[in-house]
Design a protein around this motif. Sequence first.
Motif, PDB file in Angstrom:
ATOM      1  N   VAL A  19      36.602  48.085  47.891  1.00  0.00           N
ATOM      2  CA  VAL A  19      34.637  47.749  48.070  1.00  0.00           C
ATOM      3  C   VAL A  19      34.817  46.104  48.271  1.00  0.00           C
ATOM      4  CG1 VAL A  19      32.438  47.133  47.397  1.00  0.00           C
ATOM      5  CG2 VAL A  19      33.993  49.401  46.322  1.00  0.00           C
ATOM      6  N   GLY A  20      35.102  44.921  48.186  1.00  0.00           N
ATOM      7  CA  GLY A  20      35.408  44.471  48.149  1.00  0.00           C
ATOM      8  C   GLY A  20      35.549  44.023  49.379  1.00  0.00           C
ATOM      9  N   CYS A  21      36.551  44.128  50.148  1.00  0.00           N
ATOM     10  CA  CYS A  21      36.865  44.071  51.723  1.00  0.00           C
ATOM     11  C   CYS A  21      36.971  44.867  52.719  1.00  0.00           C
ATOM     12  CB  CYS A  21      38.599  44.846  51.198  1.00  0.00           C
ATOM     13  SG  CYS A  21      40.197  43.426  50.579  1.00  0.00           S
ATOM     14  N   TYR A  22      36.183  45.975  52.058  1.00  0.00           N
ATOM     15  CA  TYR A  22      35.178  47.063  52.980  1.00  0.00           C
ATOM     16  C   TYR A  22      34.169  46.444  53.640  1.00  0.00           C
ATOM     17  CZ  TYR A  22      33.148  51.359  55.393  1.00  0.00           C
ATOM     18  OH  TYR A  22      32.762  52.085  55.631  1.00  0.00           O
ATOM     19  N   LEU A  23      33.260  46.202  52.749  1.00  0.00           N
ATOM     20  CA  LEU A  23      31.871  45.333  52.692  1.00  0.00           C
ATOM     21  C   LEU A  23      31.689  44.713  54.037  1.00  0.00           C
ATOM     22  CD1 LEU A  23      29.922  45.561  48.844  1.00  0.00           C
ATOM     23  CD2 LEU A  23      29.613  46.496  51.220  1.00  0.00           C
ATOM     24  N   PRO A  24      33.014  43.717  53.457  1.00  0.00           N
ATOM     25  CA  PRO A  24      32.759  42.375  54.863  1.00  0.00           C
ATOM     26  C   PRO A  24      33.525  43.113  56.615  1.00  0.00           C
ATOM     27  CG  PRO A  24      34.479  41.077  53.086  1.00  0.00           C
ATOM     28  CD  PRO A  24      33.636  42.821  52.539  1.00  0.00           C
ATOM     29  N   THR A  33      24.186  44.024  57.802  1.00  0.00           N
ATOM     30  CA  THR A  33      23.503  42.346  57.605  1.00  0.00           C
ATOM     31  C   THR A  33      24.943  41.132  56.899  1.00  0.00           C
ATOM     32  OG1 THR A  33      22.196  41.561  55.847  1.00  0.00           O
ATOM     33  CG2 THR A  33      23.331  43.717  54.806  1.00  0.00           C
ATOM     34  N   VAL A  34      25.207  39.794  56.645  1.00  0.00           N
ATOM     35  CA  VAL A  34      25.481  39.529  55.976  1.00  0.00           C
ATOM     36  C   VAL A  34      25.371  38.912  54.561  1.00  0.00           C
ATOM     37  CG1 VAL A  34      23.989  37.686  56.474  1.00  0.00           C
ATOM     38  CG2 VAL A  34      26.479  37.117  56.670  1.00  0.00           C
ATOM     39  N   TRP A  35      24.544  39.366  54.262  1.00  0.00           N
ATOM     40  CA  TRP A  35      24.070  40.058  52.583  1.00  0.00           C
ATOM     41  C   TRP A  35      25.097  41.107  52.350  1.00  0.00           C
ATOM     42  CZ3 TRP A  35      22.205  36.303  50.891  1.00  0.00           C
ATOM     43  CH2 TRP A  35      21.445  35.532  51.158  1.00  0.00           C
ATOM     44  N   LEU A  36      26.149  41.510  52.527  1.00  0.00           N
ATOM     45  CA  LEU A  36      26.991  42.253  51.912  1.00  0.00           C
ATOM     46  C   LEU A  36      28.239  41.549  51.197  1.00  0.00           C
ATOM     47  CD1 LEU A  36      26.937  45.317  54.776  1.00  0.00           C
ATOM     48  CD2 LEU A  36      26.652  45.323  52.355  1.00  0.00           C
ATOM     49  N   LEU A  37      28.359  40.489  51.913  1.00  0.00           N
ATOM     50  CA  LEU A  37      29.438  39.855  51.203  1.00  0.00           C
ATOM     51  C   LEU A  37      29.147  39.127  50.072  1.00  0.00           C
ATOM     52  CD1 LEU A  37      29.891  36.295  54.295  1.00  0.00           C
ATOM     53  CD2 LEU A  37      30.833  39.160  53.937  1.00  0.00           C
ATOM     54  N   VAL A  38      27.773  39.527  49.316  1.00  0.00           N
ATOM     55  CA  VAL A  38      27.181  38.795  47.973  1.00  0.00           C
ATOM     56  C   VAL A  38      27.752  40.375  47.146  1.00  0.00           C
ATOM     57  CG1 VAL A  38      25.632  38.347  46.301  1.00  0.00           C
ATOM     58  CG2 VAL A  38      25.436  37.516  48.753  1.00  0.00           C
ATOM     59  N   PRO A  39      27.375  41.404  47.115  1.00  0.00           N
ATOM     60  CA  PRO A  39      28.880  42.047  46.457  1.00  0.00           C
ATOM     61  C   PRO A  39      30.159  41.994  46.883  1.00  0.00           C
ATOM     62  CG  PRO A  39      27.286  43.392  48.170  1.00  0.00           C
ATOM     63  CD  PRO A  39      27.041  41.514  47.917  1.00  0.00           C
ATOM     64  N   ALA A  40      29.969  41.786  48.080  1.00  0.00           N
ATOM     65  CA  ALA A  40      32.105  42.040  48.227  1.00  0.00           C
ATOM     66  C   ALA A  40      32.569  40.842  47.389  1.00  0.00           C
ATOM     67  CB  ALA A  40      32.231  42.096  49.760  1.00  0.00           C
ATOM     68  N   SER A  43      32.837  42.298  43.659  1.00  0.00           N
ATOM     69  CA  SER A  43      32.964  42.812  43.198  1.00  0.00           C
ATOM     70  C   SER A  43      34.607  42.483  43.783  1.00  0.00           C
ATOM     71  CB  SER A  43      33.322  43.719  45.050  1.00  0.00           C
ATOM     72  OG  SER A  43      33.663  45.621  44.712  1.00  0.00           O
ATOM     73  N   LEU A  44      35.320  41.716  44.109  1.00  0.00           N
ATOM     74  CA  LEU A  44      36.850  40.567  43.964  1.00  0.00           C
ATOM     75  C   LEU A  44      36.832  40.247  43.065  1.00  0.00           C
ATOM     76  CD1 LEU A  44      36.946  40.012  47.911  1.00  0.00           C
ATOM     77  CD2 LEU A  44      37.527  41.796  46.864  1.00  0.00           C
ATOM     78  N   ALA A  45      35.701  39.958  42.148  1.00  0.00           N
ATOM     79  CA  ALA A  45      36.167  38.928  41.252  1.00  0.00           C
ATOM     80  C   ALA A  45      36.376  40.307  39.898  1.00  0.00           C
ATOM     81  CB  ALA A  45      34.516  38.212  41.046  1.00  0.00           C
ATOM     82  N   LEU A  46      35.679  41.440  40.522  1.00  0.00           N
ATOM     83  CA  LEU A  46      35.251  42.040  38.982  1.00  0.00           C
ATOM     84  C   LEU A  46      37.569  42.746  39.454  1.00  0.00           C
ATOM     85  CD1 LEU A  46      34.835  44.488  37.242  1.00  0.00           C
ATOM     86  CD2 LEU A  46      33.463  45.678  39.168  1.00  0.00           C
ATOM     87  N   PHE A  47      37.285  42.821  40.557  1.00  0.00           N
ATOM     88  CA  PHE A  47      38.972  43.209  40.809  1.00  0.00           C
ATOM     89  C   PHE A  47      39.769  42.863  39.824  1.00  0.00           C
ATOM     90  CE2 PHE A  47      42.253  41.711  42.842  1.00  0.00           C
ATOM     91  CZ  PHE A  47      43.406  42.496  43.024  1.00  0.00           C
ATOM     92  N   ALA A  48      40.006  40.847  40.402  1.00  0.00           N
ATOM     93  CA  ALA A  48      40.975  40.108  39.064  1.00  0.00           C
ATOM     94  C   ALA A  48      40.801  39.482  38.030  1.00  0.00           C
ATOM     95  CB  ALA A  48      40.128  38.957  40.007  1.00  0.00           C
ATOM     96  N   TRP A  49      39.574  40.796  37.425  1.00  0.00           N
ATOM     97  CA  TRP A  49      38.787  40.675  36.160  1.00  0.00           C
ATOM     98  C   TRP A  49      39.758  41.744  35.344  1.00  0.00           C
ATOM     99  CZ3 TRP A  49      36.268  43.223  33.076  1.00  0.00           C
ATOM    100  CH2 TRP A  49      36.086  43.527  32.001  1.00  0.00           C
ATOM    101  N   LEU A  50      39.698  42.223  35.960  1.00  0.00           N
ATOM    102  CA  LEU A  50      40.292  43.730  36.071  1.00  0.00           C
ATOM    103  C   LEU A  50      41.733  43.974  35.477  1.00  0.00           C
ATOM    104  CD1 LEU A  50      38.209  46.746  37.675  1.00  0.00           C
ATOM    105  CD2 LEU A  50      38.478  46.636  35.129  1.00  0.00           C
ATOM    106  N   LEU A  51      42.182  43.089  36.565  1.00  0.00           N
ATOM    107  CA  LEU A  51      43.763  43.231  36.128  1.00  0.00           C
ATOM    108  C   LEU A  51      44.324  41.744  35.296  1.00  0.00           C
ATOM    109  CD1 LEU A  51      45.027  42.873  39.353  1.00  0.00           C
ATOM    110  CD2 LEU A  51      44.742  44.981  38.730  1.00  0.00           C
TER     111      LEU A  51
END
Length: 110
Positions: A19-24, A33-40, A43-51
């Motif tokens: 999701v973090g890569c799909y939104l950009p 919209t460029v605002w998709l970068l915020v949830p992206a 999502s990438l921060a969540l990914f890193a934390w989960l690992l």
Amino acid sequence: MPELKTIGLFMVAALAEIVGCYLPYLWLREGKTVWLLVPAALSLALFAWLLTLHPTASGRVYAAYGGVYIFMAVLWLWVVDGIRPTTWDMIGSAVALLGMAIIMFAPRTA
């Protein structure tokens, strides 16, 4: 049961990364919209934390995670992109998951 937790964490992490890569992608390729970068970014921060929630060495986690990521990306291809995976996609995903299982669940003596 720790095996199910490991696989579950990997699957949620893979979904967060995709999701973090799909939104950009939607912003850059589809003119959304460029605002998709915020949830992206979130999502990438969540990914890193989960690992970080895995109790084993980070290198082992990253190596094994790749197998689940491959499986989830092929699933994404089917569910989101609407493209049915080929037999080769499915075989490759199975091989990747087997590699993940060997890396994460093999007996360790040290």
